[in-house]
Design an enzyme around this catalytic site. Sequence first.
Site, PDB file in Angstrom:
ATOM      1  N   TYR A 199      23.605  59.749  97.068  1.00 63.12           N
ATOM      2  CA  TYR A 199      22.330  59.604  96.931  1.00 63.12           C
ATOM      3  C   TYR A 199      22.066  58.487  98.193  1.00 63.12           C
ATOM      4  CZ  TYR A 199      18.589  56.256  94.900  1.00 63.12           C
ATOM      5  OH  TYR A 199      17.346  55.781  95.011  1.00 63.12           O
TER       6      TYR A 199
ATOM      7  N   GLU B  35      13.422  58.090  99.084  1.00 68.77           N
ATOM      8  CA  GLU B  35      14.577  58.451  98.337  1.00 68.77           C
ATOM      9  C   GLU B  35      15.259  59.876  98.673  1.00 68.77           C
ATOM     10  OE1 GLU B  35      15.330  57.060  93.942  1.00 68.77           O
ATOM     11  OE2 GLU B  35      14.986  59.394  94.002  1.00 68.77           O
TER      12      GLU B  35
END
Length: 377
Positions: A101, A189
């Site tokens: 992530y 993101e």
Amino acid sequence: MNIHEYQAKERFRAAGIPVPPGEVATTPDEAEAIARKLGGMTVVKAQVHSGGRGKAGGVKLAKTPAEAREHAARILGMDIKGLKVGKVLVTTAEDIASEAYVGILVDRRSQAPTFMVSPQGGVDIEEVAAKTPEAIRKLTVDPRYGLLPHQALWLANALYTDPAVIKQAARIIQQLYRAFVDSGASMAEINPLITTTAGEVKAIDAKMSIDDNELDRRQDVAAMRDSSAEPWAETRAREAGLSFVKLDGNVGCCVNGAGLAMATMDLVKYYGGEPANFLDIGGSSNPDKVVAALEIITSDPSVKAILFNIFGGITRCDDVANGIVTATQRIDIKLPLVIRLTGTNEALGVEILKKAGFSAYTSMDEVVEKAVQLAKA
Ligand code: GDP
Ligand code: MN
């Protein structure tokens, strides 16, 4: 403003981030044609302004173009978290070895862009933060200097052990910072950032939110708005020039001034109710704005009572009262409606409203308590 995955990927690509090739389809036919052009395994992905599409069945692997078509037929029109899917992204499938992530957002506490990275990708970062906070590495960027190379390496070091992979990831993290700044984003993101079985680092998902205040000076970014993918009430509010935030309660609030709107919501809670929204109609008696506000409030099925709280300063209460009367003649309201008017010409305003058959008050306590009771009844 939220943008779609395929749009965020275009910005990522332009910044140099490795992103698998793909195109957007609005019909199963188009999806099949794209899958044929790409060749090999593909992924069909719902394009909605929401995460968790995988879990909702909005991300499907396809072995053949015919299968891509079938997936597209099922995903198009699907409802994901209240949003209807109007487009799918058909993209080349990757052989995934690991999922990490990488995200950046403007952090209120540090008042600066802040990176969060974790080797536990693919899942919700909120879940990682709750269960294994030690698996997240954070870095606040000083916007005067930007993200420095050693900082990018330090972040990448939290994700991988192989130096060749760390170098690739550090470059991607720097490119993500550029894309974030250049887009006027408040959040960007990559989840997951993957390593392939061949040892390459790639972004296979992309998410980006743009700060609305950045749109005026970024025509190319503003042009990415997809109103058809936004909740109807938000589009309507923006077009009418209203500040609107949907909440979960049942007392619809229509207030002039952001501060008074906040105070109204607090008082609704004080009297045991829950506000259905924040809505600031600004300092105007324009019936068009009141019509828009009433349309927005009544479009929410959980609203059981409508509460107007108007302070007449430069705007006079009698003007506002006339605006409300005109607006309610143009739109059919079935819900109970209570109005509080105070300030310039309040007596006149209340009289106009009472003549038109409304419950009008000058006391804020009285009207809020009344609205909460009506919503409960
Ligand atoms: P999200 O659920 O909305 O976050 O959508 P993602 O794009 O992150 O996809 C969800 C999951 O689908 C990923 O975490 C992957 O596990 C899987 N996935 C997506 N693309 C691919 C791909 O190209 N190959 C493989 N094997 N899995 C994929
Ligand atoms: Mn994802």
